[in-house]
Design an enzyme around this catalytic site. Structure first.
Site, mmCIF file in Angstrom:
data_model
loop_
_atom_site.group_PDB
_atom_site.id
_atom_site.type_symbol
_atom_site.label_atom_id
_atom_site.label_comp_id
_atom_site.label_asym_id
_atom_site.label_seq_id
_atom_site.Cartn_x
_atom_site.Cartn_y
_atom_site.Cartn_z
ATOM 1 N N HIS A 120 64.156 79.072 -138.392
ATOM 2 C CA HIS A 120 64.808 78.396 -140.338
ATOM 3 C C HIS A 120 64.545 76.458 -139.805
ATOM 4 O O HIS A 120 63.891 76.281 -138.588
ATOM 5 C CB HIS A 120 66.077 78.239 -140.098
ATOM 6 C CG HIS A 120 66.486 78.043 -138.941
ATOM 7 N ND1 HIS A 120 66.919 78.131 -137.611
ATOM 8 C CD2 HIS A 120 68.030 76.454 -138.027
ATOM 9 C CE1 HIS A 120 67.297 77.738 -136.484
ATOM 10 N NE2 HIS A 120 67.407 76.736 -137.019
ATOM 11 N N ASP A 122 65.856 73.612 -140.339
ATOM 12 C CA ASP A 122 67.644 72.548 -140.481
ATOM 13 C C ASP A 122 67.489 71.258 -141.631
ATOM 14 O O ASP A 122 66.351 70.432 -141.490
ATOM 15 C CB ASP A 122 67.690 70.996 -139.147
ATOM 16 C CG ASP A 122 67.852 72.162 -137.410
ATOM 17 O OD1 ASP A 122 67.934 73.396 -137.202
ATOM 18 O OD2 ASP A 122 67.615 71.221 -136.460
ATOM 19 N N HIS A 280 62.097 76.822 -136.234
ATOM 20 C CA HIS A 280 62.508 77.555 -134.853
ATOM 21 C C HIS A 280 63.199 78.724 -134.557
ATOM 22 O O HIS A 280 64.354 79.237 -136.057
ATOM 23 C CB HIS A 280 62.888 75.619 -134.050
ATOM 24 C CG HIS A 280 64.063 75.438 -134.263
ATOM 25 N ND1 HIS A 280 63.719 74.895 -135.544
ATOM 26 C CD2 HIS A 280 65.802 75.359 -133.959
ATOM 27 C CE1 HIS A 280 65.751 74.473 -136.343
ATOM 28 N NE2 HIS A 280 66.190 74.308 -135.070
ATOM 29 N N ARG A 295 72.558 68.476 -128.716
ATOM 30 C CA ARG A 295 71.625 67.853 -130.354
ATOM 31 C C ARG A 295 71.601 66.412 -130.697
ATOM 32 O O ARG A 295 72.768 66.559 -131.755
ATOM 33 C CB ARG A 295 71.007 68.763 -131.106
ATOM 34 C CG ARG A 295 69.616 69.113 -132.568
ATOM 35 C CD ARG A 295 70.009 70.133 -132.905
ATOM 36 N NE ARG A 295 70.723 69.759 -133.801
ATOM 37 C CZ ARG A 295 71.427 70.933 -134.911
ATOM 38 N NH1 ARG A 295 70.781 72.090 -135.008
ATOM 39 N NH2 ARG A 295 71.922 70.246 -135.265
#
Length: 304
Positions: A120, A122, A280, A295
């Site tokens: 995917h 983000d 990723h 993150r």
């Protein structure tokens, strides 16, 4: 800055060499990923020139990896903010003391979840998907838990010419309701969609800084919105399942190993990625071991 030239690899015109800092750069594949050493991101959060050099390397390699980054959460956030404002996540939420820092903690009592272990990009369900992210490993499993990134500019470049012609001008929908929302009760799922209506993006986007063409469909993409035209649809079969088959083919390009780089985490390892040109996949092969990641996602622009 020491950098090994790659045969046949042309860097974006914006990337230029620097002699001010002694960053060592080790490319990990011919098209995507490089490990940096001789640099501390805490320093880069305070040094505009050092940050600019890292940003140039990110445009070249699409994802950067660093070891032994014993930085504070405040330094993590400050470094990421040099790229731009940070975004919240409507499902994961942020650290209360450091807005924009999402804690992705997989504990012993947490069953495996299936939103990370999918290829995917983000936030493509947003009108303005993330520009990129800075991810730091806090706790890693004794084995497993790697993450893969995919070069979607290379995936587009190596598509057959007739497919490039077929998808030129196509647009597609991306949905949080059909992904994160799928496990929610109906009313909560509908509220989530009302807050984040399906976004529409070009199937092939242009990178705003490098000019690269990027195949821009992923696990959040549900369907094309402008495929059903006389040029594409002679009979119903051309649309259903024809359009869905084409979308599946395009999404599957991210699974080709030649476009990928894989990173093994250690505590205080960091990955910085350009979300505009990559996908990723966080491999969940370690449960019931613990993995804790933090993150900072950076607000992006509207794809074109």
């Amino acid at each position: 800055m020491n950098q090994t030239a790659l045969p046949g690899a042309a860097a974006p015109a914006l990337v230029r060499p620097s002699v001010r800092h002694s960053i060592k750069v080790e490319p990990l594949t011919c098209t995507i990923g490089a490990e940096l050493s001789g640099v501390n991101l805490g320093d880069a959060s305070r040094d505009a020139d050092l940050f600019a050099e890292i940003r140039e390397l990110l445009l070249r390699h699409k994802v950067l990896f660093l070891r032994d980054q014993d930085i504070t959460r405040a330094e993590h956030v400050a470094f990421a903010r040099r790229f731009g404002p940070l975004e919240d996540h409507p499902v994961a939420g942020s650290d209360p003391d450091h807005p924009g820092l999402v804690r992705i903690y997989k504990e012993l009592d947490s069953p495996p979840e299936h939103y990370e272990n999918a290829l995917h990009t983000d936030g493509t369900w947003r009108e303005n998907p993330a520009m990129g992210a800075v991810l730091r490993c806090v706790v890693t499993p004794p084995v497993g838990g790697d993450t893969l990134w995919v070069d979607m500019a290379e995936a587009y470049r190596r598509l057959p010419d007739h497919v490039k012609e077929q998808i030129e001008g196509l647009r597609a929908r991306h949905s949080i309701e059909a992904t994160f929302g799928a496990v929610m009760p109906t009313e909560a799922r509908h509220r989530l969609k009302a807050q984040y209506p399906d976004a529409e993006h070009p199937v092939v986007r242009t990178h705003p800084e490098t000019g690269e063409k990027i195949l821009f469909v992923n696990g959040f993409t549900t369907h094309f919105v402008n495929y059903h035209t006389p040029e594409n649809v002679r009979f119903g079969l051309d649309y259903a399942p024809g359009a869905a088959n084409l979308l599946t083919y395009l999404i599957s390009q991210a699974a080709i190993p030649e476009y990928q780089v894989r990173w093994r985490w250690q505590p205080n390892s960091v990955a910085i990625w350009d979300n505009r040109s990559t996908q990723h996949y966080a491999v969940q092969d370690y449960w019931p071991a613990v993995r804790r990641m933090e993150r900072a996602g950076i607000v992006g622009d509207r794809p074109f």
